[in-house]
Design an enzyme around this catalytic site. Structure first.
Site, PDB file in Angstrom:
ATOM      1  N   HIS A 123      48.355  42.871  47.962  1.00 36.04           N
ATOM      2  CA  HIS A 123      49.892  42.922  48.366  1.00 36.04           C
ATOM      3  C   HIS A 123      50.143  41.686  49.352  1.00 36.04           C
ATOM      4  CE1 HIS A 123      48.228  45.653  51.809  1.00 36.04           C
ATOM      5  NE2 HIS A 123      48.993  44.706  52.568  1.00 36.04           N
ATOM      6  N   ASN A 180      44.367  45.211  47.979  1.00 31.17           N
ATOM      7  CA  ASN A 180      44.806  45.424  46.493  1.00 31.17           C
ATOM      8  C   ASN A 180      45.702  44.076  46.164  1.00 31.17           C
ATOM      9  OD1 ASN A 180      46.830  45.790  48.062  1.00 31.17           O
ATOM     10  ND2 ASN A 180      47.062  47.904  47.578  1.00 31.17           N
TER      11      ASN A 180
END
Ligand code: GLP
Length: 236
Positions: A130, A128
């Site tokens: 990160h 995602n």
């Protein structure tokens, strides 16, 4: 951002190692290190090299809350196992996931980073987008902090645990502001499941919804990706 495309993770590890070696020859002293499967090929290159790290310091990105360094799933254990037991460093720092007072641990870790400015930070990237454990929506201004892991991260990391219930729900992580202080950053990404995050990181807008996109604002970033991770780039 300088983007280097390689055939596979092995080649990526070699490329990252070549940069590290060159920087060490120039006299850098402090590495920011990451865990996960991505930097493993770099650590293998470091271990089999004849480089001496005994004057070097390392400061790791993150640690699970609740796991001690003796726990094989902890990031401290991972680092000892993959690198430090084979190549001793002068000092190695990883946040203390067993600290009684997590806020005090964040303050302590910020001081460690201030006392040991990072010359070269190694990063992977989550599916995602990160970096460290800075999940989408995290303010770019934050330094070391306690993080509630997202479902996507817990799901991705469950492969290291016997069951999903054992995956910690919280972590201590350097913040984006801490990461951006590093003089140089190498981010590596390998595999198809990283392709969407990589494309947004390089070609998307800079947004807290895709934490790695902040690297567009840093002046010395090298991105090393394999063909699968590069597959959603429009300008590849
Ligand atoms: C974890 C780590 C990150 C890492 C990410 C990707 O969330 N905190 O530092 O980049 O996983 O892991 P992997 O390299 O195994 O894909």
């Amino acid at each position: 951002m300088k983007v280097i495309q390689v055939k596979n993770a092995q080649e990526g590890g070699k490329q990252a190692f070549a940069i590290l070696k060159e920087e060490m020859a120039k006299g850098i002293t402090t590495l920011g290190l990451a865990t996960g499967s991505t930097p493993e090929t770099l650590y293998q290159e470091m271990v089999k090299s004849d480089l001496d790290f005994s004057d070097m310091t390392s400061v790791n990105l993150d640690e699970y809350v609740g796991l001690s360094g003796e726990n094989p799933q902890s990031y401290r254990y991972f680092m000892n196992d993959r690198l430090f037991l084979h190549k001793p460093f002068k000092e190695t720092f990883v946040p203390n996931g067993k600290a009684n007072d997590l806020d005090a641990e964040c303050i302590r870790y910020n001081q460690i980073i201030a006392d040991h400015p990072i010359d070269l930070q190694v990063l992977g990237i989550g599916r995602n987008g990160h970096i460290g454990f800075n999940e989408p929506g995290t303010s770019f201004a934050v330094e070391t902090h306690v993080v509630a892991l997202t479902e996507s991260t817990i799901e991705a990391n469950k492969r290291y645990f016997e069951s999903i219930e054992e995956v910690p729900t919280h972590a201590l992580s350097m913040g984006i502001a801490s990461i951006l202080k590093s003089k140089q950053i190498i981010l590596m990404a390998f595999g198809r499941e990283k392709a969407a995050a990589v494309a947004k990181m390089i070609e998307g807008s800079v947004t807290e919804q895709l934490p790695a996109s902040v690297l567009q604002t840093h002046k010395n970033v090298v991105v090393i990706i394999d063909e699968a991770a590069a597959s959603e780039l429009t300008n590849a």
